[in-house]
Design an enzyme around this catalytic site. Structure first.
Site, PDB file in Angstrom:
ATOM      1  N   TYR A   1      -2.695  -9.390  16.077  1.00 15.93           N
ATOM      2  CA  TYR A   1      -2.842  -8.139  14.797  1.00 15.93           C
ATOM      3  C   TYR A   1      -4.294  -7.545  14.593  1.00 15.93           C
ATOM      4  CZ  TYR A   1      -3.206  -6.499  10.679  1.00 15.93           C
ATOM      5  OH  TYR A   1      -3.933  -5.358   9.111  1.00 15.93           O
TER       6      TYR A   1
ATOM      7  N   PHE B   1       0.915  -0.877   0.020  1.00 11.32           N
ATOM      8  CA  PHE B   1       0.026  -0.338   0.193  1.00 11.32           C
ATOM      9  C   PHE B   1       0.605   1.372  -0.303  1.00 11.32           C
ATOM     10  CE2 PHE B   1      -3.892  -2.007   2.630  1.00 11.32           C
ATOM     11  CZ  PHE B   1      -3.899  -3.358   2.118  1.00 11.32           C
TER      12      PHE B   1
ATOM     13  N   PHE C   1       2.025  -8.674   2.809  1.00  6.52           N
ATOM     14  CA  PHE C   1       1.649  -8.502   4.297  1.00  6.52           C
ATOM     15  C   PHE C   1       1.534 -10.141   4.181  1.00  6.52           C
ATOM     16  CE2 PHE C   1      -2.602  -9.698   6.463  1.00  6.52           C
ATOM     17  CZ  PHE C   1      -2.239  -9.012   7.162  1.00  6.52           C
TER      18      PHE C   1
ATOM     19  N   GLY D   1      -1.406  -8.311  -3.694  1.00  4.22           N
ATOM     20  CA  GLY D   1      -0.723  -7.565  -4.611  1.00  4.22           C
ATOM     21  C   GLY D   1       0.489  -6.756  -3.105  1.00  4.22           C
TER      22      GLY D   1
END
Ligand code: NDP
Ligand code: 8X3
Length: 250
Positions: A148, A13, A186, A183
């Site tokens: 998380y 990102f 992560f 993409g």
């Protein structure tokens, strides 16, 4: 033209934000730990980009970050608290405590120290935007999400509490909460470089991609000063939240 500081701009990102903000006519301070990635981004985006190594777990580096910038880059109009990570997906009782500590240090402590470093200049000017990267994991529990998800719930509540302090000022705060996004790195990070396991997360889906998240960020930055979007929850159409788990006997 705004000056936008992005944490974690070396991948995913953060890199997409840098590209989109420069395309939108802004200047970007791109930060992260992998300097060679920052240099590659600089080669791509040129004068509109300033790069600086910054580990958001390093409190001293954060405190000295703005004074260490060239004077022309010290006014930060927009802070994007993007740097973050998930580590592991096993049950809580098997989790690695060091990994839990790393997630808290990055997603929580890093984010609040960045915010505390930049917010005073925004308050002084009565102008600014803070975009925090939360997650659907902070809204909905799932097995293995434990710490998380907890860090992202913190990001949501911290964002709302900032708004409580900032009410009446022209400083906007938004918690961006994406769901399934491919993409980026992560899942490679979450699964410690296990590429096959990372790819399996997105198998048979059309997930969101980093440009989709940058689209939302671009819109948020473009809004008039009186218009605050508190939180944005984003999912691909192949994903929805579907509630409760019941473990039945027999
Ligand atoms: P990536 O792994 O692709 O990118 C993470 C970025 O964070 C990298 O640039 C990395 O840079 C940086 N980073 C990690 N640790 C540190 C640190 N200690 N100091 C500075 N930078 C650090 O992940 P995404 O782009 O997918 O994720 C970005 C954010 O969005 C994260 O906060 C994540 O939790 C959140 N998110 C992601 C979703 C997804 O499905 N992908 C969905 C919802 C939220 P470097 O290693 O070079 O320091
Ligand atoms: C990333 C989305 O669902 O993997 O924050 O936690 S999820």
């Amino acid at each position: 033209m705004k000056t936008i500081l992005v944490t974690g701009a070396t991948a995913g990102f953060g890199a997409a934000f840098a590209r989109r903000f420069v395309k939108d006519g802004h200047r970007v301070i791109a930060t992260g730990r992998r300097v060679e990635r920052l240099e590659a981004l600089k080669g791509e985006l040129g004068e509109a980009l300033h790069t600086a190594r910054l580990d958001v777990r390093d409190k001293d580096a954060i405190a000295g970050f703005v004074p260490g910038l060239p004077p022309a880059w010290q006014r930060i109009d927009v802070l994007v608290n993007n740097a973050g990570l998930a580590l592991g997906l096993g049950p809580a009782w098997e989790a690695d405590l060091d990994e839990w500590d790393t997630m808290v240090a990055t997603n929580v402590t890093g984010l609040i120290h960045m915010t505390r470093a930049i917010l005073p200049q925004m308050v002084e000017r009565d102008d600014g935007v803070i975009l925090n990267l939360g997650s659907v994991a902070g809204e909905y529990p799932y097995p293995g999400g434990h710490v998380y998800g907890g860090t992202k719930a913190f990001v949501r509540q911290f964002s709302l509490n900032l708004r409580a302090d900032l009410v009446g000022r022209n400083i906007r705060v938004t918690d961006i909460e994406p769901g399934l996004v491919g993409g980026s790195e992560f899942s490679q990070v979450r699964f410690h470089g296990d590429e096959a396991r990372a790819q399996a997360v997105y198998k048979g889906t059309t997930p969101l991609n980093p440009d989709d998240i940058a689209e939302a960020a671009s819109w948020l930055v473009s809004l008039p000063p009186h218009m605050n979007i508190n939180r944005i929850e984003m999912m691909p159409t192949c994903q929805a939240s579907s509630g409760f788990t019941i473990k039945r006997q027999g």
